[in-house]
Design a protein around this motif. Sequence first.
Motif, PDB file in Angstrom:
ATOM      1  N   TYR A   1      36.011  29.941 -50.994  1.00  0.00           N
ATOM      2  CA  TYR A   1      35.902  28.485 -51.150  1.00  0.00           C
ATOM      3  C   TYR A   1      36.154  27.785 -49.813  1.00  0.00           C
ATOM      4  N   THR A   2      37.203  28.220 -49.128  1.00  0.00           N
ATOM      5  CA  THR A   2      37.521  27.623 -47.829  1.00  0.00           C
ATOM      6  C   THR A   2      36.424  27.902 -46.811  1.00  0.00           C
TER       7      THR A   2
ATOM      8  N   LEU B   1      38.945  24.478 -39.873  1.00  0.00           N
ATOM      9  CA  LEU B   1      39.868  25.353 -40.597  1.00  0.00           C
ATOM     10  C   LEU B   1      41.264  24.760 -40.662  1.00  0.00           C
ATOM     11  N   SER B   2      41.646  24.063 -39.595  1.00  0.00           N
ATOM     12  CA  SER B   2      42.968  23.433 -39.627  1.00  0.00           C
ATOM     13  C   SER B   2      43.042  22.323 -40.664  1.00  0.00           C
ATOM     14  N   MET B   3      41.882  21.802 -41.075  1.00  0.00           N
ATOM     15  CA  MET B   3      41.841  20.763 -42.102  1.00  0.00           C
ATOM     16  C   MET B   3      41.806  21.345 -43.510  1.00  0.00           C
ATOM     17  N   ALA B   4      41.828  22.671 -43.631  1.00  0.00           N
ATOM     18  CA  ALA B   4      41.728  23.288 -44.962  1.00  0.00           C
ATOM     19  C   ALA B   4      42.884  22.858 -45.862  1.00  0.00           C
ATOM     20  N   VAL B   5      44.087  22.789 -45.304  1.00  0.00           N
ATOM     21  CA  VAL B   5      45.248  22.376 -46.092  1.00  0.00           C
ATOM     22  C   VAL B   5      45.109  20.911 -46.496  1.00  0.00           C
ATOM     23  N   VAL B   6      44.649  20.070 -45.568  1.00  0.00           N
ATOM     24  CA  VAL B   6      44.473  18.657 -45.869  1.00  0.00           C
ATOM     25  C   VAL B   6      43.420  18.472 -46.951  1.00  0.00           C
ATOM     26  N   ALA B   7      42.335  19.249 -46.874  1.00  0.00           N
ATOM     27  CA  ALA B   7      41.299  19.173 -47.900  1.00  0.00           C
ATOM     28  C   ALA B   7      41.849  19.585 -49.261  1.00  0.00           C
TER      29      ALA B   7
ATOM     30  N   GLY C   1      42.001  17.826 -53.529  1.00  0.00           N
ATOM     31  CA  GLY C   1      41.509  18.511 -54.716  1.00  0.00           C
ATOM     32  C   GLY C   1      40.463  19.569 -54.458  1.00  0.00           C
ATOM     33  N   ALA C   2      40.161  19.887 -53.191  1.00  0.00           N
ATOM     34  CA  ALA C   2      39.174  20.916 -52.883  1.00  0.00           C
ATOM     35  C   ALA C   2      39.769  22.299 -53.138  1.00  0.00           C
ATOM     36  N   ASN C   3      39.062  23.122 -53.882  1.00  0.00           N
ATOM     37  CA  ASN C   3      39.524  24.477 -54.143  1.00  0.00           C
ATOM     38  C   ASN C   3      39.533  25.284 -52.848  1.00  0.00           C
ATOM     39  N   GLY C   4      40.445  26.243 -52.775  1.00  0.00           N
ATOM     40  CA  GLY C   4      40.503  27.097 -51.604  1.00  0.00           C
ATOM     41  C   GLY C   4      41.926  27.395 -51.194  1.00  0.00           C
ATOM     42  N   LEU C   5      42.053  27.935 -50.003  1.00  0.00           N
ATOM     43  CA  LEU C   5      43.368  28.329 -49.510  1.00  0.00           C
ATOM     44  C   LEU C   5      44.267  27.118 -49.288  1.00  0.00           C
ATOM     45  N   GLY C   6      43.679  25.984 -48.899  1.00  0.00           N
ATOM     46  CA  GLY C   6      44.481  24.779 -48.701  1.00  0.00           C
ATOM     47  C   GLY C   6      45.140  24.312 -49.982  1.00  0.00           C
ATOM     48  N   LYS C   7      44.413  24.382 -51.087  1.00  0.00           N
ATOM     49  CA  LYS C   7      44.976  23.996 -52.373  1.00  0.00           C
ATOM     50  C   LYS C   7      46.120  24.920 -52.771  1.00  0.00           C
ATOM     51  N   GLU C   8      45.998  26.201 -52.425  1.00  0.00           N
ATOM     52  CA  GLU C   8      47.075  27.154 -52.685  1.00  0.00           C
ATOM     53  C   GLU C   8      48.322  26.816 -51.861  1.00  0.00           C
TER      54      GLU C   8
END
Length: 311
Positions: free
Chosen positions: A91-92, A220-226, A230-237
């Motif tokens: 997803y990420t 990629l650094s924005m993955a957590v912010v995303a 509500g975006a699925n992926g490693l950031g949501k985890e």
Amino acid sequence: MDLIRVPVGDWAAAALDWFKNAFDGFLGVVGFVMNWLVSELSDVLIATPFLLLILVLALIGWLVRSWQFAVGTVVTLLAIVAMGQWENALYTLALVLIATVIAVAIAVPLGIWAARNDRVSATIKPILDFMQTMPAFVYLIPAVIFFTIGFAPGVFATIIFALPPGVRFTELGIRGVDSETVEAGYAFGAKPGAILRGIQLPLAMPTIMAGINQVIMLALSMAVVAGMAGANGLGKEVIASISTLNVSKGVEAGLGVVLLAVYLDRVTAALGAPADFKRSLRSMLRTRRQGAAKAAAKSAARPAPAAAVSH
């Protein structure tokens, strides 16, 4: 202090509300397209057997870098599978790839325009400074206002945050091309478009690829912010692990982001400087083709044996 307060925040809120109301239909279409692109790509990646996908990614690594990097790719991606973060990683990856493609499609033409026009360059520099220095979390405010929750606000915020390096590096690469080379192209009667395609872009490509590399890293650094949008992926985890103080989940999701970042960083770096990686499959195939061509040339240049004279 209230007597000298300037309500900049109120003005920004009013501007966002006006923009939302004025372009609601357009924003709905853009949000639908971004959600659809990420969802479709992630569905394709998830539907692919993980071993096959890992082998494809390893082959890409071998093609552009080395067989050692390919082996390392297999090991690290299997580690993501073993941690139970494979689907979240895909997803990420899908979100980062879509955001990167859109950001690069905007950044490269804008950087070329800025390199060819000093007035445009002077205009966009403060805008890029603003985009780079604004805290990343602030971008979620207009993103959620425009697109509610899901992949779309994550893609939007990622594009805004990751766009500036692509523009800056493209402009730097074009401006860094030797002026005498460009003047030689004009002397031979080449048009500006031909000079851009045939001289400036090829010579600036290593710098442009370095900018694309930075775009991917920032995305990629924005993955957590995303994940906060509500975006699925490693950031949501990661966000979920923070809210529940789940250290193991946070470490595994964070490590997944790191491993993806290392892979994408090494691949894009190799694409920017292919001559530096002699052990890549691409370099080996090129060397083999050049050797075959030289052998064929020598064979063609060798004089034919004289015919036997009959008595």
